[in-house]
Design a protein around this motif. Structure first.
Motif, short mmCIF file in Angstrom:
data_model
loop_
_atom_site.label_atom_id
_atom_site.label_comp_id
_atom_site.label_asym_id
_atom_site.label_seq_id
_atom_site.Cartn_x
_atom_site.Cartn_y
_atom_site.Cartn_z
N VAL A 162 1.51 24.13 13.14
CA VAL A 162 1.85 23.37 11.93
C VAL A 162 3.33 23.53 11.59
O VAL A 162 4.02 22.55 11.27
CB VAL A 162 0.95 23.78 10.74
CG1 VAL A 162 1.38 23.08 9.45
CG2 VAL A 162 -0.51 23.48 11.05
N LYS A 163 3.84 24.74 11.66
CA LYS A 163 5.26 24.97 11.35
C LYS A 163 6.17 24.25 12.35
O LYS A 163 7.22 23.71 11.97
CB LYS A 163 5.57 26.46 11.32
CG LYS A 163 5.01 27.16 10.10
CD LYS A 163 5.37 28.63 10.10
CE LYS A 163 4.90 29.31 8.83
NZ LYS A 163 5.27 30.74 8.81
N THR A 164 5.78 24.23 13.61
CA THR A 164 6.57 23.51 14.60
C THR A 164 6.52 22.01 14.32
O THR A 164 7.54 21.32 14.42
CB THR A 164 6.07 23.83 16.03
OG1 THR A 164 6.15 25.24 16.24
CG2 THR A 164 6.89 23.10 17.08
N THR A 165 5.35 21.51 13.96
CA THR A 165 5.23 20.10 13.58
C THR A 165 6.18 19.78 12.43
O THR A 165 6.90 18.78 12.46
CB THR A 165 3.78 19.76 13.19
OG1 THR A 165 2.91 20.06 14.28
CG2 THR A 165 3.64 18.30 12.81
N GLN A 166 6.20 20.65 11.43
CA GLN A 166 7.09 20.43 10.28
C GLN A 166 8.55 20.38 10.71
O GLN A 166 9.30 19.51 10.27
CB GLN A 166 6.92 21.54 9.25
CG GLN A 166 5.65 21.47 8.45
CD GLN A 166 5.57 22.60 7.45
OE1 GLN A 166 5.74 23.77 7.80
NE2 GLN A 166 5.30 22.25 6.20
N SER A 167 8.96 21.32 11.54
CA SER A 167 10.38 21.40 11.89
C SER A 167 10.81 20.22 12.76
O SER A 167 11.90 19.68 12.55
CB SER A 167 10.72 22.73 12.55
OG SER A 167 10.13 22.86 13.81
N ILE A 168 9.98 19.78 13.72
CA ILE A 168 10.41 18.65 14.53
C ILE A 168 10.31 17.34 13.74
O ILE A 168 11.11 16.44 13.94
CB ILE A 168 9.70 18.58 15.90
CG1 ILE A 168 8.22 18.28 15.78
CG2 ILE A 168 9.95 19.83 16.71
CD1 ILE A 168 7.54 18.01 17.12
N LEU A 169 9.36 17.27 12.83
CA LEU A 169 9.26 16.10 11.97
C LEU A 169 10.50 15.99 11.07
O LEU A 169 11.05 14.90 10.89
CB LEU A 169 7.99 16.17 11.12
CG LEU A 169 7.55 14.92 10.38
CD1 LEU A 169 7.41 13.73 11.32
CD2 LEU A 169 6.24 15.19 9.65
N LYS A 170 10.96 17.11 10.55
CA LYS A 170 12.17 17.13 9.73
C LYS A 170 13.37 16.69 10.55
O LYS A 170 14.22 15.91 10.09
CB LYS A 170 12.38 18.53 9.15
CG LYS A 170 13.65 18.68 8.35
CD LYS A 170 13.58 17.91 7.05
CE LYS A 170 14.82 18.14 6.20
NZ LYS A 170 15.53 16.94 5.86
N LYS A 171 13.47 17.17 11.78
CA LYS A 171 14.58 16.77 12.66
C LYS A 171 14.49 15.27 12.94
O LYS A 171 15.51 14.58 12.99
CB LYS A 171 14.57 17.59 13.94
CG LYS A 171 15.90 17.58 14.65
CD LYS A 171 16.03 18.72 15.63
CE LYS A 171 17.41 18.72 16.25
NZ LYS A 171 17.60 19.78 17.22
N GLY A 172 13.29 14.76 13.12
CA GLY A 172 13.09 13.33 13.32
C GLY A 172 13.52 12.53 12.10
O GLY A 172 14.17 11.49 12.21
N GLU A 173 13.19 13.04 10.94
CA GLU A 173 13.56 12.40 9.68
C GLU A 173 15.08 12.39 9.49
O GLU A 173 15.64 11.43 8.97
CB GLU A 173 12.88 13.16 8.54
CG GLU A 173 13.07 12.58 7.18
CD GLU A 173 12.31 13.37 6.13
OE1 GLU A 173 12.23 12.86 5.00
OE2 GLU A 173 11.79 14.48 6.42
#
Length: 170
Positions: A16-27
């Motif tokens: 979940v934390k990895t999902t959050q961090s790559i999603l933030k980078k995508g954003e």
């Protein structure tokens, strides 16, 4: 041998934390959140928001199955980028409340698992290794691929960072 808690809750938390961090980078790279949540590689594939949804829904099922708790309904719908972030943050909060003493005694408890229209049952330990952990990684990988395909500057360190947080340099 690792306990059921150790191979489930902390591992899923890292997903979940990895999902959050790559999603933030995508954003940060793709400024249009409405475009970002609808990214697909193929027409018959679920878009990014559904990839997040599946990570969250699977995490909630994991918690339910390894603690014997009540199911938490996560409705399948279209999610905005802020809603994706909210879902992930809520799941992290739920995962952080799981106590090892609730989980470890349930390792051999038989739990249900539905995979599409098929229904299965397995020990909680086999369930963890056979369904939520591979499912979490699969959908995390899909999100990573969707973002990379749109030019988001992600690398292996972005993916591996959370999983290697306990490592020290030699």
């Amino acid at each position: 041998m690792s306990s059921l808690y150790e191979v489930s809750i902390p591992v899923y938390t890292d997903i979940v934390k990895t999902t959050q961090s790559i999603l933030k980078k995508g954003e940060d790279h793709i400024k249009d959140g409405a475009e970002l949540v609808k990214l697909k590689i193929a027409d018959d594939m679920l878009p990014l928001d559904k990839q997040v949804f599946i990570i969250v829904a699977t995490g909630r099922k994991l918690i339910e199955r390894v603690t014997g708790g009540e199911p938490v309904d996560t409705p399948m719908k279209d999610y905005s980028l802020p809603e994706c972030h909210e879902l992930l943050e809520a799941l992290l909060a739920e995962l952080s409340k799981v106590d090892r003493s609730q989980v470890d005694p349930r390792a051999t408890t038989e739990v249900p698992c539905k995979f599409g229209p098929e229904e299965f049952k397995a020990s909680a330990r086999d369930y963890v290794f056979g369904y939520p952990i591979p499912t979490g990684y699969f959908h995390l990988n899909m999100i990573y691929a969707l973002l990379r395909g749109k030019g988001v500057p992600l690398g292996k360190k972005d993916y591996m960072g959370e999983f290697m947080k306990t490592f020290t340099k030699a």
